[in-house]
Design a protein around this motif. Sequence first.
Motif, short mmCIF file in Angstrom:
data_model
loop_
_atom_site.label_atom_id
_atom_site.label_comp_id
_atom_site.label_asym_id
_atom_site.label_seq_id
_atom_site.Cartn_x
_atom_site.Cartn_y
_atom_site.Cartn_z
N ALA A 56 1.01 -1.21 -0.12
CA ALA A 56 0.04 -0.05 0.14
C ALA A 56 0.80 1.18 0.04
N LEU A 57 2.02 1.16 0.65
CA LEU A 57 2.72 2.30 0.56
C LEU A 57 3.58 2.55 -0.62
N GLY A 58 3.70 1.61 -1.63
CA GLY A 58 4.33 1.68 -2.87
C GLY A 58 5.73 1.90 -2.94
N LYS A 59 6.27 1.78 -4.04
CA LYS A 59 7.79 2.03 -4.25
C LYS A 59 7.90 3.23 -4.79
N PHE A 60 8.09 4.38 -3.93
CA PHE A 60 8.22 5.82 -4.30
C PHE A 60 9.51 6.70 -3.78
N LEU A 61 10.21 5.94 -3.06
CA LEU A 61 11.26 6.70 -2.21
C LEU A 61 12.24 7.11 -3.20
N PRO A 62 12.83 8.43 -3.07
CA PRO A 62 14.25 8.45 -3.90
C PRO A 62 15.17 7.75 -3.75
N ASP A 63 16.10 7.59 -4.70
CA ASP A 63 17.32 6.58 -4.37
C ASP A 63 17.05 5.04 -4.23
N GLN A 64 15.83 4.69 -4.25
CA GLN A 64 15.44 3.33 -3.77
C GLN A 64 15.12 2.60 -5.02
N ASP A 65 15.68 1.33 -5.35
CA ASP A 65 15.07 0.41 -6.51
C ASP A 65 14.49 -0.66 -6.13
N ARG A 66 14.51 -1.18 -4.92
CA ARG A 66 13.65 -2.48 -4.44
C ARG A 66 12.57 -2.22 -3.61
N PRO A 67 11.39 -2.84 -3.60
CA PRO A 67 10.38 -2.30 -2.77
C PRO A 67 10.56 -2.39 -1.37
N ASN A 68 11.30 -3.28 -0.78
CA ASN A 68 11.53 -2.99 0.66
C ASN A 68 12.79 -2.15 1.06
N GLU A 69 13.68 -1.73 0.05
CA GLU A 69 14.69 -0.80 0.37
C GLU A 69 14.15 0.63 0.72
N GLY A 70 14.65 1.15 1.82
CA GLY A 70 14.32 2.42 2.30
C GLY A 70 13.36 2.47 3.41
N VAL A 71 12.57 1.06 3.58
CA VAL A 71 11.66 1.34 4.66
C VAL A 71 11.97 0.14 5.80
N PHE A 72 11.40 0.32 7.05
CA PHE A 72 11.53 -0.84 7.94
C PHE A 72 10.48 -1.67 7.79
N SER A 73 10.57 -2.77 7.26
CA SER A 73 9.51 -3.78 7.30
C SER A 73 9.55 -5.37 7.92
N PHE A 74 8.33 -5.68 8.21
CA PHE A 74 8.19 -7.25 8.85
C PHE A 74 7.07 -7.82 8.58
N GLN A 75 7.11 -9.17 8.64
CA GLN A 75 5.99 -9.97 8.23
C GLN A 75 5.10 -9.98 9.55
N ASP A 76 3.90 -10.05 9.37
CA ASP A 76 2.68 -10.31 10.23
C ASP A 76 2.56 -12.15 10.40
N ASP A 77 1.78 -12.39 11.40
CA ASP A 77 1.56 -13.75 11.55
C ASP A 77 0.49 -14.33 10.50
N ASP A 78 0.17 -13.51 9.65
CA ASP A 78 -0.51 -14.29 8.16
C ASP A 78 0.44 -14.15 7.13
N ASP A 79 1.68 -13.92 7.39
CA ASP A 79 2.79 -13.62 6.21
C ASP A 79 2.58 -12.56 5.35
N GLN A 80 1.82 -11.68 5.65
CA GLN A 80 1.75 -10.28 5.06
C GLN A 80 2.86 -9.28 5.33
N TRP A 81 3.26 -8.64 4.48
CA TRP A 81 4.29 -7.80 4.74
C TRP A 81 3.88 -6.35 5.21
N LEU A 82 4.39 -5.87 6.24
CA LEU A 82 4.01 -4.60 6.89
C LEU A 82 5.32 -3.63 6.82
N SER A 83 4.98 -2.33 6.90
CA SER A 83 6.34 -1.33 6.86
C SER A 83 5.91 -0.27 7.62
N LEU A 84 6.92 0.19 8.34
CA LEU A 84 6.70 1.71 8.94
C LEU A 84 6.62 2.78 7.95
N ARG A 85 5.76 3.56 8.04
CA ARG A 85 5.53 4.72 6.97
C ARG A 85 6.91 5.44 6.63
#
Length: 506
Positions: A56-85
Amino acid sequence: MADKSEKMKARLPRGFVDRGADDIRAVEKMMATIRSVYELYGFEPVDQPLIEYTDALGKFLPDQDRPNEGVFSFQDDDDQWLSLRYDLTAPMARFVAENYERLPKPYRSYRSGWVFRNEKPGPGRFRQFMQFDADTVGTPGVAADAEMAMMMADVMEALGIKRGDYVIRVNNRKVLDGVLEAIGLGGDENAGRRLQVLRTIDKLDKFGPEGVRLLLGPGRWDGGKEGEGDFTKGVALTKSQADRVLLLSSPNESDAMQSLHMMWGAVAGSDRGTEGVQELDEIGSMIAAAGYDDGRVKIDPSVVRGLEYYTGPVYEAELLAEIPNEEGKIVRFGSVGGGGRYDGLVSRFRGEPVPATGFSIGVSRLMTALKNLGKLDTSDVIAPVVVLTMDKDTESLGRYQKMVAELRAAGIRSEMYLGGAGMKAQLKYADRRGSPVAIIQGDDERAKGELQIKDLIEGARMSAEIVDNAEWRAARPAQVTVAEGELVAEVRKILAAQAEERARGK
């Protein structure tokens, strides 16, 4: 007894800071002023959580080329990826999309809060920082963009920044896209290189025109000469391509008509670029009609903004005054906030066009600038009066607590000393707290129904002037004995005298 070597080491993670009372109060004071301007313009408060689904946050950060790069992320108990905004805009877009039918359109809202970037920390570059945003969703015309720029000018002035010490610069990403199209970087196949060029231009403040010219071309050595420091690979534009891009991106001090004339020439042959210049022409007309073209808001082709989701007008609030930065060096402070139009952000969730525009203030950076300009004085916050606890039995503590309750009921900030130390250490505690007054009642005073009130501010001043010990004992500086019933009145009198002294000293 535990081995000292097993003791936990207290350590702050890199890229994060602890905040003290002065900083917190300064931020709250500043944000109250910003909030009042946002409210004046008819914006309503709303808040979203710090954590969102990563996609939902999307890949819009400057200087970042991978979906999870630039954000703090972790997996929920249902295996969904969550990130700090990483900003406040992407979560707001999700909120509007999810509640679209029940919200008034246009939807005018503001929010503040912490955002997080999982990137390498450096001087003045933190992994957690605060933003304060205002956004309008559901208005396609550039009148909303013009309003954002004018509102930011009003925020700067409400914060005490003089006219001429700031400027709100306005550009349009369509103009930049048009220039890139005109130099042969149009089409989906060149999307990556276009983004590289935009991110490179956004480093003008950091590297200057010559540094950016190198990064647009073959690349740049950190040390300035070949072989010195690390090498950053360039975008590999030709000299003529780089010249055309830099012509449009150099900081511009000309008036709106000259800027627009230069832009018309730069985007010749590009429909998208022409549309962008036309929109800037409209914004310029609205700004002029409202009287903000007096240097407060300015059309400037050098504004880029690094976030990828901007689709039209972009704007930046820049401080022009030379003031100390975080390291104490006198610098032109630069950008303290920015924003722009992001017509595709809400649309991602709805599959239909949803125009939107918004502005984000970098709270910590603006606070640093205002403090260094002397615009965020928090000296009006008075430390608490301290009631010393000479006796520790329950009955005595009850009497001390009654004194504190009387002071608080009168609106006087106060506390009872709750430690285990004696009188000398308690006075030292009050001094360390910056307390204006200490209340003392021992056995002798209690027997007479009296108490001593010590003016700690005046006492400190007099003790600095009195050098002879006998004179000190005779003077008993800034200390009075009053009846218990006169406690509140006497404390008020001392606090009023201190306030008058502070006002004279300013």
